[in-house]
Design an enzyme around this catalytic site. Structure first.
Site, PDB file in Angstrom:
ATOM      1  N   CYS A   1       0.831  -1.199   0.000  1.00 13.03           N
ATOM      2  CA  CYS A   1       0.000   0.000   0.000  1.00 13.03           C
ATOM      3  C   CYS A   1       0.872   1.257   0.000  1.00 13.03           C
ATOM      4  CB  CYS A   1      -1.000  -0.042   1.152  1.00 13.03           C
ATOM      5  SG  CYS A   1      -2.363   1.148   0.947  1.00 13.03           S
TER       6      CYS A   1
ATOM      7  N   HIS B   1      -3.679  -4.989   0.016  1.00 14.56           N
ATOM      8  CA  HIS B   1      -3.182  -5.503   1.295  1.00 14.56           C
ATOM      9  C   HIS B   1      -3.248  -7.037   1.285  1.00 14.56           C
ATOM     10  CE1 HIS B   1      -2.890  -1.796   3.751  1.00 14.56           C
ATOM     11  NE2 HIS B   1      -3.811  -1.349   2.917  1.00 14.56           N
TER      12      HIS B   1
ATOM     13  N   GLU C   1      -2.196  -9.019   3.548  1.00 14.24           N
ATOM     14  CA  GLU C   1      -2.521  -9.510   4.903  1.00 14.24           C
ATOM     15  C   GLU C   1      -4.016  -9.469   5.186  1.00 14.24           C
ATOM     16  OE1 GLU C   1      -2.178  -5.083   5.546  1.00 14.24           O
ATOM     17  OE2 GLU C   1      -1.318  -6.585   4.205  1.00 14.24           O
TER      18      GLU C   1
END
EC number: 4.3.2.10
Length: 216
Positions: free
Chosen positions: A83, A194, A196
């Site tokens: 990001c 993202h 994650e």
């Protein structure tokens, strides 16, 4: 498995990133590094980022991470940006009335506002762009291993890196206009999304990263 350093400069989604890394690489030493010394011996560097680019750049440089990152890239250490961690590697950002970034990639970071087309019936694209988007893999890369082309990843951002005339785009998506979902060059891979927060495919990408030797 070796040491993975997540660079902590006060602006990242650190705990979710570290938790995801611990999940996919339980035998690795995952370190939240607040100083270059803590990251010095890492075999992999991860640059997260959430927030405004001016604060991110100020925090990154104040922590002494700019020379560390450039030295690691020169040494062939695998690097992953996420990001704003991708955006600080660009040349310049339009955010905060214009901020010079690290110029590792030569492209700019642009604001969606003036570039998005108008939707039918007077509707508009919402800013920030937030949600799940399909990502087209525009090149073969070790970090795409085990991930089906056009898989969906989670995005949240108001600024973007153009995909047009950009030979370093490794993944592309669209939000009114084409934009770079991932960039790659040598031992650097960076994502606007993202991983994650992107369920199985995001974890697969992180697993690929910690097992990557930096070569394509």
């Amino acid at each position: 498995m070796g040491k993975v350093a997540v660079l902590d400069y006060g602006m990242g989604n650190l705990h979710s990133v570290a938790s995801a890394l611990n999940q996919v690489a339980p035998d690795s030493e995952v370190v939240l590094a607040t100083t270059p010394e803590q990251a010095q011996s890492a075999g992999h560097l991860l640059v997260p980022g959430v927030g405004a680019i001016r604060d991110c750049m100020a925090g990154f440089e104040a922590a002494g991470f700019a020379p560390l990152l450039k030295e690691a890239i020169s040494a062939g250490v695998p690097v992953l940006g996420i990001c704003v961690g991708m955006q600080i590697m660009m040349r310049h950002s339009e955010e905060n009335n214009g901020v010079d970034c690290l110029d590792i990639f030569s492209q700019p970071v642009k604001f969606f506002g003036g570039d998005l087309p108008e939707l039918p019936q007077g509707r508009h694209f919402k800013i920030p762009h937030m949600g799940w988007n399909c990502v087209q893999q525009t090149c073969k890369h070790p970090l795409w291993q085990g991930i089906v082309d056009r898989s969906r990843f989670y995005f949240v951002h108001s600024y973007y890196v153009p995909a047009v005339d950009n030979s370093e785009v490794a993944g592309q998506t669209e939000y009114g206009i084409p934009l770079a979902a991932a960039l790659a060059r040598g031992n650097i891979f960076a994502t606007q999304f993202h991983p994650e927060k992107s369920a199985r495919d995001g974890l697969q990408l992180l697993s690929n990263f910690v097992n990557w030797d930096g070569r394509t």
